[in-house]
Design a protein around this motif. Sequence first.
Motif, mmCIF file in Angstrom:
data_model
loop_
_atom_site.group_PDB
_atom_site.id
_atom_site.type_symbol
_atom_site.label_atom_id
_atom_site.label_comp_id
_atom_site.label_asym_id
_atom_site.label_seq_id
_atom_site.Cartn_x
_atom_site.Cartn_y
_atom_site.Cartn_z
ATOM 1 N N ALA A 1 0.828 -1.207 0.000
ATOM 2 C CA ALA A 1 0.000 0.000 0.000
ATOM 3 C C ALA A 1 0.865 1.261 0.000
ATOM 4 O O ALA A 1 0.596 2.214 -0.742
ATOM 5 C CB ALA A 1 -0.927 -0.003 1.213
ATOM 6 N N CYS A 2 1.901 1.281 0.838
ATOM 7 C CA CYS A 2 2.772 2.455 0.913
ATOM 8 C C CYS A 2 3.476 2.703 -0.420
ATOM 9 O O CYS A 2 3.562 3.845 -0.893
ATOM 10 C CB CYS A 2 3.812 2.267 2.022
ATOM 11 S SG CYS A 2 3.114 2.298 3.691
ATOM 12 N N PHE A 3 3.960 1.635 -1.032
ATOM 13 C CA PHE A 3 4.637 1.759 -2.324
ATOM 14 C C PHE A 3 3.687 2.302 -3.384
ATOM 15 O O PHE A 3 4.028 3.238 -4.133
ATOM 16 C CB PHE A 3 5.181 0.395 -2.748
ATOM 17 C CG PHE A 3 5.620 0.327 -4.187
ATOM 18 C CD1 PHE A 3 6.793 0.933 -4.603
ATOM 19 C CD2 PHE A 3 4.845 -0.342 -5.129
ATOM 20 C CE1 PHE A 3 7.196 0.885 -5.936
ATOM 21 C CE2 PHE A 3 5.234 -0.398 -6.460
ATOM 22 C CZ PHE A 3 6.413 0.223 -6.861
ATOM 23 N N LEU A 4 2.486 1.745 -3.455
ATOM 24 C CA LEU A 4 1.533 2.150 -4.488
ATOM 25 C C LEU A 4 0.994 3.554 -4.258
ATOM 26 O O LEU A 4 0.737 4.294 -5.215
ATOM 27 C CB LEU A 4 0.388 1.143 -4.561
ATOM 28 C CG LEU A 4 0.769 -0.216 -5.165
ATOM 29 C CD1 LEU A 4 -0.307 -1.259 -4.900
ATOM 30 C CD2 LEU A 4 1.010 -0.071 -6.671
ATOM 31 N N LEU A 5 0.819 3.949 -2.990
ATOM 32 C CA LEU A 5 0.349 5.303 -2.714
ATOM 33 C C LEU A 5 1.388 6.342 -3.124
ATOM 34 O O LEU A 5 1.035 7.438 -3.574
ATOM 35 C CB LEU A 5 0.019 5.450 -1.225
ATOM 36 C CG LEU A 5 -1.334 4.863 -0.792
ATOM 37 C CD1 LEU A 5 -1.446 4.839 0.725
ATOM 38 C CD2 LEU A 5 -2.486 5.666 -1.398
ATOM 39 N N VAL A 6 2.669 6.001 -2.999
ATOM 40 C CA VAL A 6 3.731 6.923 -3.406
ATOM 41 C C VAL A 6 3.684 7.172 -4.909
ATOM 42 O O VAL A 6 3.814 8.300 -5.376
ATOM 43 C CB VAL A 6 5.125 6.380 -2.996
ATOM 44 C CG1 VAL A 6 6.236 7.172 -3.680
ATOM 45 C CG2 VAL A 6 5.289 6.431 -1.486
ATOM 46 N N ILE A 7 3.490 6.104 -5.685
ATOM 47 C CA ILE A 7 3.531 6.252 -7.146
ATOM 48 C C ILE A 7 2.160 6.464 -7.776
ATOM 49 O O ILE A 7 2.078 6.919 -8.926
ATOM 50 C CB ILE A 7 4.212 5.030 -7.806
ATOM 51 C CG1 ILE A 7 3.344 3.765 -7.628
ATOM 52 C CG2 ILE A 7 5.610 4.810 -7.256
ATOM 53 C CD1 ILE A 7 3.852 2.576 -8.437
ATOM 54 N N GLY A 8 1.096 6.146 -7.040
ATOM 55 C CA GLY A 8 -0.222 6.183 -7.679
ATOM 56 C C GLY A 8 -1.289 6.993 -6.966
ATOM 57 O O GLY A 8 -2.470 6.891 -7.312
ATOM 58 N N PHE A 9 -0.891 7.814 -5.971
ATOM 59 C CA PHE A 9 -1.882 8.577 -5.215
ATOM 60 C C PHE A 9 -2.752 9.450 -6.116
ATOM 61 O O PHE A 9 -3.963 9.592 -5.898
ATOM 62 C CB PHE A 9 -1.181 9.439 -4.165
ATOM 63 C CG PHE A 9 -2.124 10.254 -3.329
ATOM 64 C CD1 PHE A 9 -2.848 9.668 -2.303
ATOM 65 C CD2 PHE A 9 -2.304 11.617 -3.584
ATOM 66 C CE1 PHE A 9 -3.727 10.419 -1.528
ATOM 67 C CE2 PHE A 9 -3.181 12.368 -2.827
ATOM 68 C CZ PHE A 9 -3.888 11.773 -1.791
ATOM 69 N N LYS A 10 -2.138 10.019 -7.154
ATOM 70 C CA LYS A 10 -2.870 10.929 -8.041
ATOM 71 C C LYS A 10 -3.934 10.232 -8.874
ATOM 72 O O LYS A 10 -4.793 10.887 -9.478
ATOM 73 C CB LYS A 10 -1.889 11.655 -8.960
ATOM 74 C CG LYS A 10 -0.972 12.630 -8.237
ATOM 75 C CD LYS A 10 -0.048 13.346 -9.200
ATOM 76 C CE LYS A 10 0.854 14.344 -8.471
ATOM 77 N NZ LYS A 10 1.776 15.055 -9.396
ATOM 78 N N THR A 11 -3.902 8.909 -8.923
ATOM 79 C CA THR A 11 -4.906 8.183 -9.713
ATOM 80 C C THR A 11 -6.197 7.939 -8.937
ATOM 81 O O THR A 11 -7.206 7.574 -9.541
ATOM 82 C CB THR A 11 -4.350 6.818 -10.184
ATOM 83 O OG1 THR A 11 -4.117 5.972 -9.038
ATOM 84 C CG2 THR A 11 -3.051 6.991 -10.951
ATOM 85 N N LEU A 12 -6.171 8.106 -7.623
ATOM 86 C CA LEU A 12 -7.358 7.808 -6.815
ATOM 87 C C LEU A 12 -8.585 8.625 -7.235
ATOM 88 O O LEU A 12 -9.699 8.082 -7.275
ATOM 89 C CB LEU A 12 -7.050 8.029 -5.324
ATOM 90 C CG LEU A 12 -6.044 7.055 -4.703
ATOM 91 C CD1 LEU A 12 -5.833 7.386 -3.227
ATOM 92 C CD2 LEU A 12 -6.513 5.614 -4.854
ATOM 93 N N PRO A 13 -8.452 9.923 -7.562
ATOM 94 C CA PRO A 13 -9.637 10.685 -7.997
ATOM 95 C C PRO A 13 -10.234 10.198 -9.315
ATOM 96 O O PRO A 13 -11.379 10.557 -9.634
ATOM 97 C CB PRO A 13 -9.090 12.119 -8.148
ATOM 98 C CG PRO A 13 -7.893 12.171 -7.260
ATOM 99 C CD PRO A 13 -7.278 10.807 -7.374
#
Length: 288
Positions: A46-58
């Motif tokens: 989760a931490c790894f993916l949030l770093v690289i993919g947080f902007k995709t959540l919206p």
Amino acid sequence: MSAKQLKWIFLTILSLIWGSSFILIKKGLVGLDPFQLGSLRMIFAACFLLVIGFKTLPTIPIGKWKLIILSALLGNFFPAYLFAIAETKIGSSISGMLNSFTPLNALVLGGLFFGLQFKRTQIIGVSVGLVGSLLLVFTGSDSGASSEYTYIFLVFIATVCYGTNVNLVKKYLSDLSPLAISTGSFSAMLIPSLTILYVTGYFKFMHVPEVQTSTLFIMILGVFGTGIANLLFYRLIQMSTPVFATSVTYLIPIVAFFWGLLDNEMLTPLQFLGACIILCGVYLSGKK
């Protein structure tokens, strides 16, 4: 590079990553209990993916978040704990081999509940691959390990979860990017994973060298074997079929055996035969 070539490259990379996962789980269980291991695996991913993919959540529509959560539970959360618990009683090689039931479950569940159509060659490919996997199970180098049926059944349940999830992603989430699906899934499971980790008392013993070493193995597993692998897997589902995507589980036992060779283990002629049968099954399941 064509999509046809790319899907085979993704399949190969995934087989190498996931074929190494069971050894990492085994190493992780030296200093961790199954629930701590499963939780850490989810947290690191989760931490790894949030770093690289947080902007995709919206980009994930509100109405699809329930599907994202369901996908997270079936595709990662439950299996992470089921495999960890199973490997306390069965060997890592056996666990990897039993994972080969995933394509069969994907085929059956896809036909029964998701209305997906499969070609005859895919059915034949899954059947051939299953034969090869069973041959590996009964002639595996880990055959001396405990094979209590309860723990074998836990792995089977995990493959049912995987089989359901790939059909779910293919039918309902193919319009989202793999990074959005992966980031959304693991971010949804972050709080439950942290809660389980806290309840199991991990933070009281995290200073112990044995626990720290096991945590390092699970960090590698979480980032590569879960985070990066999920990105590749969801992309593979979108560019191929659930049956072909899950046929990666037929290659996993072969990778596990080669890990054994590096540890001075030898493959028997029957094991080589099983590996060849598996390769034939994967090829057939991927034909148009």
